[in-house]
Design an enzyme around this catalytic site. Sequence first.
Site, PDB file in Angstrom:
ATOM      1  CB  CYS A  12      -0.801   0.004   1.051  1.00  0.00           C
ATOM      2  SG  CYS A  12       0.041   0.195   2.757  1.00  0.00           S
ATOM      3  CB  CYS A  95       1.024   5.068   7.142  1.00  0.00           C
ATOM      4  SG  CYS A  95      -0.011   5.524   5.877  1.00  0.00           S
ATOM      5  CG  HIS A 123      -1.152  -4.243  14.739  1.00  0.00           C
ATOM      6  ND1 HIS A 123      -0.790  -2.980  14.375  1.00  0.00           N
ATOM      7  CD2 HIS A 123      -1.142  -5.049  13.919  1.00  0.00           C
ATOM      8  CE1 HIS A 123      -0.014  -3.339  13.252  1.00  0.00           C
ATOM      9  NE2 HIS A 123      -0.324  -4.423  12.898  1.00  0.00           N
ATOM     10  CD  GLU A 125      -2.893   1.354  12.676  1.00  0.00           C
ATOM     11  OE1 GLU A 125      -2.596   0.708  11.704  1.00  0.00           O
ATOM     12  OE2 GLU A 125      -3.829   1.816  12.919  1.00  0.00           O
ATOM     13  CB  THR A 167      -5.257   1.825   9.250  1.00  0.00           C
ATOM     14  OG1 THR A 167      -3.934   0.921   9.802  1.00  0.00           O
ATOM     15  CG2 THR A 167      -5.102   3.306   9.744  1.00  0.00           C
ATOM     16  CB  CYS A 198      -6.403   2.479   5.652  1.00  0.00           C
ATOM     17  SG  CYS A 198      -5.314   2.836   4.100  1.00  0.00           S
ATOM     18  CB  SER A 226       0.703  -9.360   7.901  1.00  0.00           C
ATOM     19  OG  SER A 226      -0.173  -8.577   7.036  1.00  0.00           O
ATOM     20  CB  SER A 227      -2.994  -7.133  11.681  1.00  0.00           C
ATOM     21  OG  SER A 227      -4.120  -6.524  11.788  1.00  0.00           O
ATOM     22  CB  SER A 270       3.650  -5.784   4.622  1.00  0.00           C
ATOM     23  OG  SER A 270       2.686  -6.490   5.191  1.00  0.00           O
TER      24      SER A 270
END
Length: 286
Positions: A12, A95, A123, A125, A167, A198, A226-227, A270
């Site tokens: 992304c 980001c 996580h 983030e 996100t 997002c 990776s979530s 990712s």
Amino acid sequence: MEIMVGKTAGFCYGVKNAVDNATKELESNEKVCCLGEIVHNSKVVKELEDNGMIFIKDLSENTDKCKTIIRAHGVPKAIYEEAKEKGIELVDLTCPKVLKIHKIVSEYADKDYFIFLVGNKVHPETLGTASFCGVNSHTIEQEEDIDDAVKNLISSGKKNLLVVVQTTFSMEKFDKYIENIKSKIDDTINLEVINTICNATRIRQEETAEMSKLVDYMIIIGGKNSSNTKKLYEISYENCSKVICIEDKSEIDLSELNGVDKVGIMAGASTPQKSVDEVVELLKNT
Ligand code: SF4
């Protein structure tokens, strides 16, 4: 065998920006550290490591005080303060969409709002965003967490409530949680919901849902941690009887594809384009 590849598969904007700028920093500095994995993808991490990037878990490991990259997920507020104290220069590649959430929650916390942050509790983030929410906040991961969140809101005495979301959270779950929250608070609470999922995530999830309805076999490519990749797997699983989640083409059991007419390929935010291309090539030659 027909192969469908998601238009939204792969990096992304935020991840591309972080990886490209981290690569540039490596080109112009002798030594560069990165706090945590730059993205949840072991191939990308290894490539940067091979080019000299030093991955650290904690700023205390950066004894030489070399330039340190903050990855796309962002970090807790305390990291900025710690870096300042230690005289470590940060290259903030968080980001912009995550930075915007930090700004929103900081502003609402200053306006005396209680904040519900919907997201995966461990996580990076979410941990980063939670630190900007202040003490009057509660992270909601499972629907069952809503009762405790509402109890905390009531005991805080706050009359204004903001709900924001990680996100990469599932749109469907978020909508369900909002309905649940609404059913548990009364009119004395002023509720504001800002959907901070997002757009790139939303579009990718929608495309995955559509694609997984059309194929007999779905391949999701992405990092094990990776979530957003995990969510693509869950979405596909609802629509397609056979779904696999892999990080590398070597994990595909080609014998499972015997008799399959249509395969769908989707990749998390990712996942580098190279990994997607390798899977397509493998299937084309089967
Ligand atoms: S998924 Fe969205 S918010 Fe997350 S890094 Fe990518 S562009 Fe940014």
